[in-house]
Design a protein around this motif. Structure first.
Motif, PDB file in Angstrom:
ATOM      1  N   ALA A 105     -23.884   3.015  -6.055  1.00 17.27           N
ATOM      2  CA  ALA A 105     -23.268   3.863  -7.266  1.00 17.27           C
ATOM      3  C   ALA A 105     -23.443   5.398  -6.777  1.00 17.27           C
ATOM      4  N   PRO A 106     -22.861   6.054  -5.617  1.00 20.58           N
ATOM      5  CA  PRO A 106     -23.219   6.722  -5.255  1.00 20.58           C
ATOM      6  C   PRO A 106     -22.046   7.739  -6.514  1.00 20.58           C
ATOM      7  N   LEU A 107     -22.222   9.602  -6.574  1.00 12.36           N
ATOM      8  CA  LEU A 107     -21.749  10.361  -7.031  1.00 12.36           C
ATOM      9  C   LEU A 107     -20.961  10.719  -5.573  1.00 12.36           C
ATOM     10  N   MET A 158      -6.297  13.809  -8.046  1.00 11.91           N
ATOM     11  CA  MET A 158      -7.548  14.078  -8.891  1.00 11.91           C
ATOM     12  C   MET A 158      -7.915  12.372  -9.817  1.00 11.91           C
ATOM     13  N   ALA A 188     -10.172   9.849  -8.522  1.00 10.61           N
ATOM     14  CA  ALA A 188     -11.237   9.375 -10.167  1.00 10.61           C
ATOM     15  C   ALA A 188     -10.798   7.937 -10.090  1.00 10.61           C
ATOM     16  N   ASN A 189      -9.586   7.286 -10.923  1.00  8.04           N
ATOM     17  CA  ASN A 189      -9.701   5.986 -10.629  1.00  8.04           C
ATOM     18  C   ASN A 189     -10.442   4.909  -9.480  1.00  8.04           C
ATOM     19  N   LEU A 238     -14.124   5.055  -9.649  1.00 11.04           N
ATOM     20  CA  LEU A 238     -14.974   4.227 -10.646  1.00 11.04           C
ATOM     21  C   LEU A 238     -14.034   2.388 -10.023  1.00 11.04           C
ATOM     22  N   GLY A 298     -16.548   1.185  -7.383  1.00 12.41           N
ATOM     23  CA  GLY A 298     -17.845   1.117  -7.793  1.00 12.41           C
ATOM     24  C   GLY A 298     -19.420   2.476  -7.810  1.00 12.41           C
ATOM     25  N   SER A 328     -19.288   6.678  -8.482  1.00 10.11           N
ATOM     26  CA  SER A 328     -18.960   7.716  -9.519  1.00 10.11           C
ATOM     27  C   SER A 328     -18.324   9.141  -8.972  1.00 10.11           C
ATOM     28  N   PRO A 329     -17.244   9.902  -9.483  1.00 11.84           N
ATOM     29  CA  PRO A 329     -16.520  10.808  -9.232  1.00 11.84           C
ATOM     30  C   PRO A 329     -17.327  11.364 -10.379  1.00 11.84           C
ATOM     31  N   ALA A 330     -16.896  12.715  -9.637  1.00 13.36           N
ATOM     32  CA  ALA A 330     -16.869  14.181 -10.321  1.00 13.36           C
ATOM     33  C   ALA A 330     -16.183  15.199  -9.364  1.00 13.36           C
ATOM     34  N   MET A 331     -15.467  16.114 -10.248  1.00 11.74           N
ATOM     35  CA  MET A 331     -14.368  16.986  -9.751  1.00 11.74           C
ATOM     36  C   MET A 331     -15.002  18.472 -10.086  1.00 11.74           C
ATOM     37  N   VAL A 332     -15.704  18.998  -8.977  1.00  9.60           N
ATOM     38  CA  VAL A 332     -16.079  20.424  -9.255  1.00  9.60           C
ATOM     39  C   VAL A 332     -15.322  21.070  -8.363  1.00  9.60           C
ATOM     40  N   THR A 336     -13.695  20.132 -15.273  1.00 12.08           N
ATOM     41  CA  THR A 336     -13.259  21.261 -13.890  1.00 12.08           C
ATOM     42  C   THR A 336     -13.308  23.514 -14.054  1.00 12.08           C
ATOM     43  N   ARG A 344     -22.206  25.255 -17.160  1.00 13.94           N
ATOM     44  CA  ARG A 344     -21.650  24.208 -17.935  1.00 13.94           C
ATOM     45  C   ARG A 344     -22.967  24.733 -18.965  1.00 13.94           C
ATOM     46  N   ARG A 366     -25.457  13.165 -14.591  1.00 10.58           N
ATOM     47  CA  ARG A 366     -24.848  13.572 -13.689  1.00 10.58           C
ATOM     48  C   ARG A 366     -23.467  13.064 -13.635  1.00 10.58           C
ATOM     49  N   ASP A 370     -20.938  10.390 -15.799  1.00  8.31           N
ATOM     50  CA  ASP A 370     -21.448   9.238 -16.214  1.00  8.31           C
ATOM     51  C   ASP A 370     -23.050   9.763 -17.293  1.00  8.31           C
ATOM     52  N   ARG A 405     -14.347   2.172 -16.925  1.00  8.55           N
ATOM     53  CA  ARG A 405     -14.018   1.935 -15.769  1.00  8.55           C
ATOM     54  C   ARG A 405     -12.751   3.391 -15.214  1.00  8.55           C
ATOM     55  N   THR A 450     -11.130   6.626 -15.640  1.00 10.74           N
ATOM     56  CA  THR A 450     -11.272   8.199 -15.427  1.00 10.74           C
ATOM     57  C   THR A 450     -10.727   8.813 -17.053  1.00 10.74           C
TER      58      THR A 450
END
Lengths: 262, 262, 262
Positions: free
Chosen positions: B15-17, B27, B31-32, B35, B38, B40-44, C66, C102, C135, C138, C188, C190
Motif C-alpha cells: 500500500a505504498p504512499l 487530481m 487519487a480515486n 485508492l 490499494g 495511498s495517494p498524496a498531492m503536494v 494542497t 503544514r 503520512r 490517511d 476508498r 478521495t
C-alpha cells in the motif's frame, strides 16, 4: 432553426481542439464533457506558454470562477490570440457581481471581444451593469429579468450573449432565441454550466456564433432531459449525462430540440 | 512475463504512499484510481514542503499537464529526492510537443533521471526529438511509429519508456514488451493516462521498473476491458473502471493479461 | 441528541452559501456534495477578493491539503472575516504531521479561532502536539487514541473538535459524542472527508457547533451506509453517495443516526 443535428455532426467531424482556462472545480468534468461530445479538450494557463498554445487551438473558453490576477493575465493573452485569428472564444463571468476583482476582470475580458458570453441571469445582469442579486455561482434572478440586459450587452460588446436558466435566452442583439431544453437536476451538479462553455466553443468552430450557441444549448439541455429520466439524483445524473451527450444522434437532437425565435 | 498477479498482490501488501505532482484535471480521478488499486495517494506541490514530503513517499509521479514554472520547480525538487534515495518516479510529458515551455520543462526533468517515462506516441516522439504531430493531450501518431523513438529515449535517459495506445509498447532499451489490454472507450475519459502513472509508480515500489510497468499496463487495460463490457458510454465507464481496478484479483489479472515480448 | 432531522431541514431551508478554500483534489466532489445536501458552494481564493467574498458567505471551510503560502494567506484573510462576524468556519488540518510548513500553517489558522476542527486521528494528534504516525491524508492512528488529544485541543482552541474514523468522536472539551454511522468503503473514495467539512459548516449556520457537527457526521455516515448497500466498489459508491445525501429525509436521518454521549 432546424439545423441542430447538422451542427452536431459538423462539430464531431472537426473534433476541434478547445483550449480552456477555467476554474479548478470545472476542469475534470469539463474535459469529460468535451471528450463525450467528440471534441478534444486542453487546459493550459501558464503565461509562459498560453499564447503559443492558443495558436494551436480552434477555440477558447475563459472562466473566472477561481481566477487570480495571474490567471486573468493568461486569459487575456489567449483571448487576444483568438480575437486576432478570428477564432471563437467564450467568456463565462462566474459570480461577476460578487466582488470588485471579478468586475474588473470581466470588464477587461469583454473589451477583448469574446464571440460568446454565457452566464446565468444574475451574472448577465451584473455584467450589463444592472444591480444583481448574485451570490457565488447560483442565480438569484430569472432569465426573463435578464433579457433586456442580454440584448444591451450583446449590442455593446458585439458578442452573442446566452443566459442560462430553466429556459435559456440567446441573442446577438438583433436575432434572439429561447431554448427550452433542460432538466431541473442540472443546477444540482457542479460546473455543468462551465462545461457547457466548451460545447458552445466547439460548435462555434464550424457554425456562426448565434446558431452554434442555440444548437449547443439545445443539445446540452436535451442530454440533460435524457439523463434526468434515467437517474434518481445528482450522483447518478452525472454519468447518465455524459452517456447522453456521447450517444446523441443528429436526428435525435433535431427531434428533441426546443428552440424558438424570440 | 507471468508474474503480473504477484506484482499486484505485492503492491497491495505494501500500500505504498505515492506522491503526485500532477495537473488539475487529473487530481481527483488519479487519487480515486490510487485508492481503488490499494495504494495511498498524496498531492503536494508547495516548494516550501515538497522535498520534505517526497522524503516520506515510496514513489513519485510528475505530470506537466497544467504546470507553470513554480510547479516545474516543485517537480524538480521532489524528483531529486527520489533519485537520490533510489526510489521510483514517473514522468508524464503531457503535450510536450505543443510549446517551448513544455520542451524545456521535460528536458530538465529527463535529466533528473526518471525511472519511467510514460506518454502517448506523439509525446514520446516529441520527447525523443522527433517531429511529432501532437496537439494537447491527444496522440496523432501511432504506437508503432514511436517504437524506435522509445528505444532511443530509453537508452539515452536510462528510463523505462512506455508508449500508451491501442497496444502499449514498453522498453528499457534492451528488453521490450507489447501490452494489448485496453478498451476503445478509455481515451474518452479524461486523465486516465495521467492516473495510470500512479499505478505504475505503485507497482515499481516492489518490482523492477520494466516488469512493474508491463504489469501495471496489463492490469489497467484489463480493468478497462471489464468496464467497457459493463457500460454504455464514457459516463458509466468511469465508475465501472474504478470498481474493476478495485475488484481485480491476481488470478484474474494473470488470466487476462496480454503481454508479449517484442 | 435527537434533533438531527431538524438540523437537516433547517440547513436545507437556509441553503447557506458556504465559501470553501480547499485542495485541488476535493474541489469538484466537495461542490457536488454541497449541492446534493441542499447548500450553495463557492470556491474563491484570490487574495484580491477573498475577504470581500467571505463577507457574503454564511460559513467558511479551509483545508490545507494542497496549500502553498499564498493560499494560507487567503485562508487567514477569510477566516478573520468569519471570526469577526461570528460566523462558523471549519479547519481541516490535512496531513499536518507530515511537514513543518503544514504545522506552521495550522498553528496560525488555529490561532484565528475556527468554530470546528475536523481531521482523522493522526491529524488531531499532530495538531494537539502529540507525536503522530500520519503520512499524507490517511490515518495511522485509531480514533480512541486521539480522544484525549481532541479534548485538549478543544479546550485550548475553543473549537469543537471532530475526529473522523470508523466511529467518529466529537467534543467541545466539555460535552462529547460518538457517532457510529459510516461505511468501510468511504476511505476508498478521495476527498470525502474534505467534502464533509462543507456539510458541517452548512449545518453550523443554523445550529450551535457541537450538535450541528454531530448531526452532520451522522447524516454523512448514514448516507455512506446507504451507498455502500447499493454499490459494489468505490466507483459505484460515489454516485450512490451523492444520491443518498440528496434523498435523505429528516425522519430517515432520525431513525438511522447512531449518536451517543461519550
Amino acid at each position: 432553426m432546424t439545423d441542430h443535428g447538422t451542427h452536431l455532426d459538423q462539430m464531431r467531424a472537426q473534433a476541434p481542439l478547445v483550449h480552456n482556462i477555467t476554474n479548478y472545480v470545472a476542469m475534470n468534468i469539463m474535459a469529460n464533457v468535451l471528450l463525450a461530445v467528440g471534441a478534444s479538450p486542453a487546459m493550459v494557463h501558464a503565461r509562459q506558454e498560453v499564447a503559443e498554445f492558443a495558436g494551436l487551438a480552434q477555440a477558447l473558453t475563459v472562466n473566472i470562477g477561481t481566477a487570480d490576477p495571474d490567471w486573468v493575465e493568461a486569459m487575456a493573452l489567449a483571448a487576444q490570440v483568438m480575437t486576432q485569428a478570428g477564432r471563437p472564444w467564450v467568456l463565462d463571468p462566474v459570480g461577476v457581481g460578487a466582488t470588485r476583482f471579478r468586475q474588473d476582470a470581466c470588464a477587461r475580458l469583454v473589451d477583448l471581444g469574446p464571440s460568446i458570453i454565457r452566464g446565468n441571469a444574475s451574472e448577465i445582469l451584473a455584467l450589463a451593469g444592472t444591480a444583481a442579486a448574485g451570490r457565488g455561482a447560483d442565480a438569484a434572478d430569472s432569465v426573463a429579468a435578464a433579457q433586456e440586459a442580454a440584448l444591451a450587452l450583446a449590442r455593446r460588446s458585439g458578442a452573442v450573449v446566452a443566459v442560462s436558466g430553466p429556459e435559456d435566452f440567446v441573442t446577438d442583439g438583433q436575432q434572439s432565441f429561447h431554448v427550452a431544453n433542460g432538466h431541473p437536476m442540472m443546477p444540482r451538479i457542479t460546473a455543468l454550466g462551465c462545461s457547457l462553455n466548451g460545447v458552445i466553443a466547439a460548435f462555434a468552430v464550424a457554425a456562426p456564433a448565434l446558431p452554434a450557441t442555440a444548437s449547443a444549448l439545445a443539445y446540452y439541455g436535451l442530454a440533460g432531459e435524457q439523463a434526468g429520466a434515467r437517474s434518481e439524483g445528482p450522483g447518478g445524473f452525472q454519468p447518465a449525462f455524459l452517456d447522453a451527450l456521447y450517444g446523441m444522434t443528429a436526428s435525435a437532437l433535431d427531434a428533441g430540440a426546443k428552440v424558438r425565435a424570440a
